[in-house]
Motif scaffolding. Structure first.
Motif, PDB file in Angstrom:
ATOM      1  N   LYS A 116      -4.754   5.790  -0.487  1.00 34.31           N
ATOM      2  CA  LYS A 116      -4.877   6.138   0.929  1.00 34.31           C
ATOM      3  C   LYS A 116      -6.278   5.859   1.452  1.00 34.31           C
ATOM      4  CE  LYS A 116      -3.035  10.305   0.351  1.00 34.31           C
ATOM      5  NZ  LYS A 116      -2.497  11.673   0.630  1.00 34.31           N
ATOM      6  N   GLY A 117      -7.297   6.115   0.618  1.00 29.82           N
ATOM      7  CA  GLY A 117      -8.670   5.933   1.054  1.00 29.82           C
ATOM      8  C   GLY A 117      -9.179   4.513   0.896  1.00 29.82           C
ATOM      9  N   GLY A 118      -8.363   3.621   0.329  1.00 31.39           N
ATOM     10  CA  GLY A 118      -8.772   2.236   0.182  1.00 31.39           C
ATOM     11  C   GLY A 118      -9.690   1.961  -0.998  1.00 31.39           C
ATOM     12  N   ARG A 119      -9.871   2.962  -1.879  1.00 35.18           N
ATOM     13  CA  ARG A 119     -10.724   2.740  -3.050  1.00 35.18           C
ATOM     14  C   ARG A 119     -10.023   1.844  -4.078  1.00 35.18           C
ATOM     15  NH1 ARG A 119     -11.036   8.141  -2.285  1.00 35.18           N
ATOM     16  NH2 ARG A 119     -10.094   8.661  -4.305  1.00 35.18           N
ATOM     17  N   VAL A 120      -8.699   1.870  -4.075  1.00 31.74           N
ATOM     18  CA  VAL A 120      -7.899   0.925  -4.851  1.00 31.74           C
ATOM     19  C   VAL A 120      -6.782   0.428  -3.942  1.00 31.74           C
ATOM     20  CG1 VAL A 120      -8.401   2.063  -7.072  1.00 31.74           C
ATOM     21  CG2 VAL A 120      -6.331   2.688  -5.785  1.00 31.74           C
ATOM     22  N   ASP A 121      -6.235  -0.722  -4.285  1.00 35.30           N
ATOM     23  CA  ASP A 121      -5.121  -1.264  -3.498  1.00 35.30           C
ATOM     24  C   ASP A 121      -3.772  -0.756  -3.976  1.00 35.30           C
ATOM     25  OD1 ASP A 121      -6.658  -3.254  -1.830  1.00 35.30           O
ATOM     26  OD2 ASP A 121      -7.194  -3.964  -3.836  1.00 35.30           O
ATOM     27  N   ALA A 122      -3.734  -0.289  -5.235  1.00 33.24           N
ATOM     28  CA  ALA A 122      -2.470   0.122  -5.825  1.00 33.24           C
ATOM     29  C   ALA A 122      -2.734   1.103  -6.958  1.00 33.24           C
ATOM     30  CB  ALA A 122      -1.721  -1.103  -6.344  1.00 33.24           C
ATOM     31  N   PHE A 123      -1.751   1.945  -7.237  1.00 34.12           N
ATOM     32  CA  PHE A 123      -1.830   2.921  -8.324  1.00 34.12           C
ATOM     33  C   PHE A 123      -0.617   2.706  -9.215  1.00 34.12           C
ATOM     34  CE2 PHE A 123      -1.155   7.572  -9.597  1.00 34.12           C
ATOM     35  CZ  PHE A 123      -2.045   7.496 -10.665  1.00 34.12           C
ATOM     36  N   VAL A 124      -0.860   2.480 -10.501  1.00 32.76           N
ATOM     37  CA  VAL A 124       0.204   2.108 -11.433  1.00 32.76           C
ATOM     38  C   VAL A 124       0.552   3.281 -12.342  1.00 32.76           C
ATOM     39  CG1 VAL A 124       0.928   0.429 -13.171  1.00 32.76           C
ATOM     40  CG2 VAL A 124      -0.710  -0.246 -11.406  1.00 32.76           C
ATOM     41  N   LEU A 125       1.840   3.605 -12.420  1.00 31.38           N
ATOM     42  CA  LEU A 125       2.328   4.700 -13.263  1.00 31.38           C
ATOM     43  C   LEU A 125       3.835   4.492 -13.423  1.00 31.38           C
ATOM     44  CD1 LEU A 125       0.942   7.206 -14.553  1.00 31.38           C
ATOM     45  CD2 LEU A 125       1.768   8.544 -12.620  1.00 31.38           C
ATOM     46  N   THR A 126       4.530   5.424 -14.043  1.00 31.87           N
ATOM     47  CA  THR A 126       5.976   5.282 -14.131  1.00 31.87           C
ATOM     48  C   THR A 126       6.610   5.464 -12.752  1.00 31.87           C
ATOM     49  OG1 THR A 126       6.441   7.622 -14.553  1.00 31.87           O
ATOM     50  CG2 THR A 126       5.972   6.230 -16.462  1.00 31.87           C
ATOM     51  N   GLY A 127       7.725   4.780 -12.540  1.00 29.09           N
ATOM     52  CA  GLY A 127       8.447   4.929 -11.285  1.00 29.09           C
ATOM     53  C   GLY A 127       8.889   6.358 -11.056  1.00 29.09           C
ATOM     54  N   ILE A 128       9.266   7.034 -12.132  1.00 29.35           N
ATOM     55  CA  ILE A 128       9.705   8.426 -12.030  1.00 29.35           C
ATOM     56  C   ILE A 128       8.606   9.285 -11.411  1.00 29.35           C
ATOM     57  CG2 ILE A 128      10.430  10.449 -13.339  1.00 29.35           C
ATOM     58  CD1 ILE A 128      11.480   8.476 -15.497  1.00 29.35           C
ATOM     59  N   SER A 129       7.414   9.182 -11.990  1.00 32.42           N
ATOM     60  CA  SER A 129       6.299  10.004 -11.518  1.00 32.42           C
ATOM     61  C   SER A 129       5.867   9.615 -10.110  1.00 32.42           C
ATOM     62  CB  SER A 129       5.122   9.882 -12.478  1.00 32.42           C
ATOM     63  OG  SER A 129       5.463  10.407 -13.748  1.00 32.42           O
ATOM     64  N   LEU A 130       5.838   8.312  -9.818  1.00 26.47           N
ATOM     65  CA  LEU A 130       5.376   7.870  -8.506  1.00 26.47           C
ATOM     66  C   LEU A 130       6.358   8.240  -7.396  1.00 26.47           C
ATOM     67  CD1 LEU A 130       3.775   4.384  -9.232  1.00 26.47           C
ATOM     68  CD2 LEU A 130       2.641   6.595  -8.910  1.00 26.47           C
ATOM     69  N   ARG A 131       7.644   8.150  -7.656  1.00 24.55           N
ATOM     70  CA  ARG A 131       8.617   8.547  -6.631  1.00 24.55           C
ATOM     71  C   ARG A 131       8.487  10.033  -6.316  1.00 24.55           C
ATOM     72  NH1 ARG A 131      11.976   4.815  -9.501  1.00 24.55           N
ATOM     73  NH2 ARG A 131      12.901   6.517 -10.703  1.00 24.55           N
ATOM     74  N   TRP A 132       8.210  10.818  -7.340  1.00 21.94           N
ATOM     75  CA  TRP A 132       8.001  12.258  -7.128  1.00 21.94           C
ATOM     76  C   TRP A 132       6.738  12.484  -6.310  1.00 21.94           C
ATOM     77  CZ3 TRP A 132      11.468  15.955  -8.014  1.00 21.94           C
ATOM     78  CH2 TRP A 132      11.058  17.281  -7.952  1.00 21.94           C
ATOM     79  N   LEU A 133       5.682  11.744  -6.635  1.00 24.51           N
ATOM     80  CA  LEU A 133       4.411  11.857  -5.930  1.00 24.51           C
ATOM     81  C   LEU A 133       4.544  11.442  -4.467  1.00 24.51           C
ATOM     82  CD1 LEU A 133       1.356  12.472  -6.363  1.00 24.51           C
ATOM     83  CD2 LEU A 133       1.076  10.047  -6.935  1.00 24.51           C
ATOM     84  N   ALA A 134       5.378  10.445  -4.213  1.00 26.41           N
ATOM     85  CA  ALA A 134       5.544   9.938  -2.842  1.00 26.41           C
ATOM     86  C   ALA A 134       6.152  10.983  -1.914  1.00 26.41           C
ATOM     87  CB  ALA A 134       6.412   8.688  -2.857  1.00 26.41           C
TER      88      ALA A 134
END
Length: 300
Positions: free
Chosen positions: A201-219
């Motif tokens: 969100k802050g633009g410090r990285v362009d992408a964050f890589v993790l499992t789809g399971i965890s990222l969908r929950w985070l979203a």
């Protein structure tokens, strides 16, 4: 007590205070400070569990794998295990919350009958516990800003675009990124999942890589971000499915085998699997391939 290296579910630790209590409906968790008597070993275990009406399970407080919300035990493993044990004639789960790195020692000490925490199946762990067949696989995904402005779909596209990616401290995604040829200068380490989301969100990285399971929950709690479709990365020429399963005490092969029989009925039925676990972010992409066997995973 033996030492257990890399005891986190995916290569990082999830820590919380240990408590326990019968929890199948809303209610408070009762404290538990002493070692309980095991339900037994060998062929008599399932009979004992049926007679007492519950099975003791351990979870690590990590959503969406096993956690409590409003006093109710939830998550992939509790939902799946409750369904399986119900089919085996055991109506309730009696949970114990544990540090992730205490799950296996606690199982060996007889404090509970099953680890219900989405634990990764690894050769090191197989030396100390019995695993069920895989309950799920953990394909990788990438969290990006809404609209995916850099058009990132996997690690190869991230490399081609020259973007900076975030990975979580101690997790395996850094090794996947390096194997895909992404320079170390383009890989930033974040301390936890929300730090990764905040960095995107802050633009410090362009992408964050993790499992789809965890990222969908985070979203769910980061609506300005989105998650790409999952993909299976390779490391040293091998696909990295990152499968997880239930863990049982050595000597409880009969209980494990009975569990596997019911598990197969769910993992071989796409609609049943997704219907049961979709509330926790699991999709058909997380269904383990029929050819993926715990015996092979335990060999490494």
């Amino acid at each position: 007590m033996a030492d257990f290296p890399n005891l986190s579910r995916r290569g990082f630790l999830s820590r919380s205070a240990a408590v326990g209590g019968l929890l199948v409906v809303p209610g408070a968790l009762a404290a538990c400070s002493k070692t309980n008597t095991s339900a037994g070993s060998g062929d008599d275990v399932l009979a004992t569990l049926r007679k007492q009406g519950y099975v003791r399970v351990a979870y690590a407080g990590e959503a969406p794998y096993g956690y409590t919300e409003g006093g109710v035990l939830k998550g992939e493993a509790p939902a799946l295990h409750a369904r399986i044990f119900k089919a085996l004639g055991v109506d309730k789960l009696k949970p114990t919350l544990s540090d992730f790195d205490s799950l296996i020692p606690g199982l060996q000490a007889g404090r509970y009958d099953v680890v219900s925490a989405g634990m990764a199946i690894t050769p090191e762990r197989c030396a100390n516990v019995l695993f069920s067949e895989p309950e799920f696989i953990s394909p990788t995904a990438i969290m990006v800003k809404k609209g995916n402005p850099k058009k990132i779909t996997d690690l190869a596209s991230a490399k081609a675009a020259g973007v900076t990616i975030g990975v979580m401290a101690g997790a395996v995604e850094a090794s996947y990124a390096k194997a895909a040829g992404i320079p170390a200068s383009k890989i930033k380490t974040l301390q936890n999942q929300q730090d990764g989301a905040d960095a995107v969100k802050g633009g410090r990285v362009d992408a964050f890589v993790l499992t789809g399971i965890s990222l969908r929950w985070l979203a769910k709690t980061n609506p300005t971000l989105e998650v790409t479709p999952t993909f299976v990365p390779t490391l040293d020429g091998k696909k990295q499915f990152s499968p997880g399963g239930a863990a049982f005490q050595k000597g409880n092969e009969a209980l494990r085998d009975a569990f596997n029989t019911q598990l197969k009925k769910i993992t071989s039925n796409r609609s049943a699997y997704v219907g049961l676990l979709n509330p926790y972010g699991f999709t058909a992409a997380e269904i383990p391939p029929a050819t993926l066997k715990t015996a092979d995973l335990c060999k490494g």
